[in-house]
Design a protein around this motif. Structure first.
Motif, short mmCIF file in Angstrom:
data_model
loop_
_atom_site.label_atom_id
_atom_site.label_comp_id
_atom_site.label_asym_id
_atom_site.label_seq_id
_atom_site.Cartn_x
_atom_site.Cartn_y
_atom_site.Cartn_z
N GLU A 1 0.84 -1.21 0.00
CA GLU A 1 0.00 0.00 0.00
C GLU A 1 0.87 1.26 0.00
OE1 GLU A 1 -3.40 2.24 2.75
OE2 GLU A 1 -2.31 0.50 3.53
N LYS A 2 1.86 1.27 0.85
CA LYS A 2 2.75 2.42 0.94
C LYS A 2 3.45 2.66 -0.39
CE LYS A 2 6.59 4.25 3.72
NZ LYS A 2 7.52 3.97 4.85
N LYS B 1 1.04 4.06 -3.09
CA LYS B 1 0.62 5.43 -2.81
C LYS B 1 1.70 6.45 -3.16
CE LYS B 1 -3.07 4.67 0.53
NZ LYS B 1 -3.56 4.81 1.93
N LYS B 2 2.88 5.98 -3.51
CA LYS B 2 3.90 6.88 -4.05
C LYS B 2 3.55 7.30 -5.48
CE LYS B 2 7.84 4.92 -1.49
NZ LYS B 2 9.16 4.23 -1.64
N PRO C 1 -3.97 8.72 -2.61
CA PRO C 1 -4.42 7.80 -1.56
C PRO C 1 -5.84 7.29 -1.76
CG PRO C 1 -3.27 9.65 -0.59
CD PRO C 1 -3.42 9.97 -2.04
N GLU C 2 -6.73 8.16 -2.28
CA GLU C 2 -8.12 7.75 -2.44
C GLU C 2 -8.30 6.70 -3.54
OE1 GLU C 2 -7.56 11.68 -4.70
OE2 GLU C 2 -6.96 10.80 -2.77
N VAL D 1 -6.29 4.02 -3.81
CA VAL D 1 -5.72 2.76 -3.34
C VAL D 1 -6.56 2.20 -2.19
CG1 VAL D 1 -3.66 1.63 -2.44
CG2 VAL D 1 -3.43 3.57 -4.01
N HIS D 2 -7.11 1.01 -2.39
CA HIS D 2 -7.95 0.35 -1.40
C HIS D 2 -7.27 -0.94 -0.94
CE1 HIS D 2 -11.02 3.09 -2.94
NE2 HIS D 2 -10.68 2.67 -4.15
#
Length: 275
Positions: free
Chosen positions: A253-254, A257-258, A262-263, A265-266
């Motif tokens: 996830e981290k 998100k790079k 963020p919205e 990525v679930h």
């Protein structure tokens, strides 16, 4: 491959467990799946455990699925609650037999007449592009999301864990075609398999959502089913131990998100239903 035609009592199943976070029903046009992925949790479910044939060697065609859908939806529409459908949870709606059987397409045609509020099609089958025409029509009547399982960007890794599934490049090409047709798309990195640092770049500009899940979190039993299926051993045998760890989803996830807001990525069950 044993292929049989069956008459299903019903085609919509009330969502429970993993899917009860926003989906109201699951819909499986078939029983069984020819893609036969080694990590598939359905191998550990009663539908397979009490079957004489191995998973991947049988498919039951629900011949009356479209008619059932129409009848069941009419009953559901008497209630005021929304109908949010996940297709499919225990098979692939675009496995090879769909090329001849047209069960999934028949259901989509029935949805034009009686649409749900939300439909997520979950598949790894490039055949979904055949139905772009009807999906575009359906998109005018309800919210639609086409979620392609793309668990890695490495073909060699796919061959280890899902040797009979379609190639990764094929799937990426289809995601782009769907996105170009203005159909909402999602890359389902589920389960996360070893990938290259370039994986996020392969998805840039062709998906609206990223959905991340792992064998430990997403098999419905916190990794126990995956362990019984021999997945930890398969990771070890291929020198991939570092990809088989409880907190893998946090790192993935981290990393994604790079590259994505963020919205977009679930992660796993609590974010399975797109906001």
């Amino acid at each position: 491959m044993q292929i049989k035609e069956t008459l299903a009592k019903q085609v919509l199943t009330e969502a429970k467990g993993y899917l009860d976070v926003g989906f109201t029903h699951s819909l499986n046009p078939y029983s069984g799946c020819a893609f036969s992925c080694l990590y598939c949790y359905v191998r550990e479910m009663p539908i397979q455990r009490f079957k004489d044939l191995p998973w991947g060697e049988w498919v039951d065609i629900k011949k009356n699925a479209a008619d059932n859908y129409g009848n069941e939806m009419k009953k559901l529409r008497r209630k005021t609650k929304p109908v949010n459908i996940f297709m499919s949870s225990a098979t692939d709606p675009y496995q090879p037999i769909e090329r001849k059987a047209y069960i999934t397409r028949g259901i989509l045609e029935a949805m034009i007449e009686c649409p749900p509020d939300f439909l997520q099609i979950q598949t790894r089958g490039p055949l979904v592009k055949r139905d772009i025409d009807i999906i575009v029509q359906l998109k005018e009547k309800c919210n639609v999301l086409i979620s392609l399982t793309i668990e890695t960007d490495r073909e060699d890794i796919k061959r280890v864990f899902a040797p009979y599934a379609p190639g990764i490049k094929q799937r990426l090409k289809v995601v782009k075609e769907l996105h170009d047709a203005e159909i909402p798309t999602q890359a389902s990195i589920s389960p996360v398999l070893p990938f290259t640092p370039e994986f996020p770049k392969a998805l840039e500009g062709i998906v609206d959502h990223i959905w991340i899940d792992t064998l430990n979190m997403g098999d419905g039993s916190m990794g126990k089913r995956s362990e019984r299926l021999g997945m930890p051993k398969l990771f070890r045998e291929n020198g991939l131990e570092r990809w088989d760890q409880p907190n893998l989803h946090v790192k993935v996830e981290k990393y994604f998100k790079k590259y994505f807001p963020p919205e977009m990525v679930h992660v796993s069950k609590n974010e399975a239903f797109p906001r």
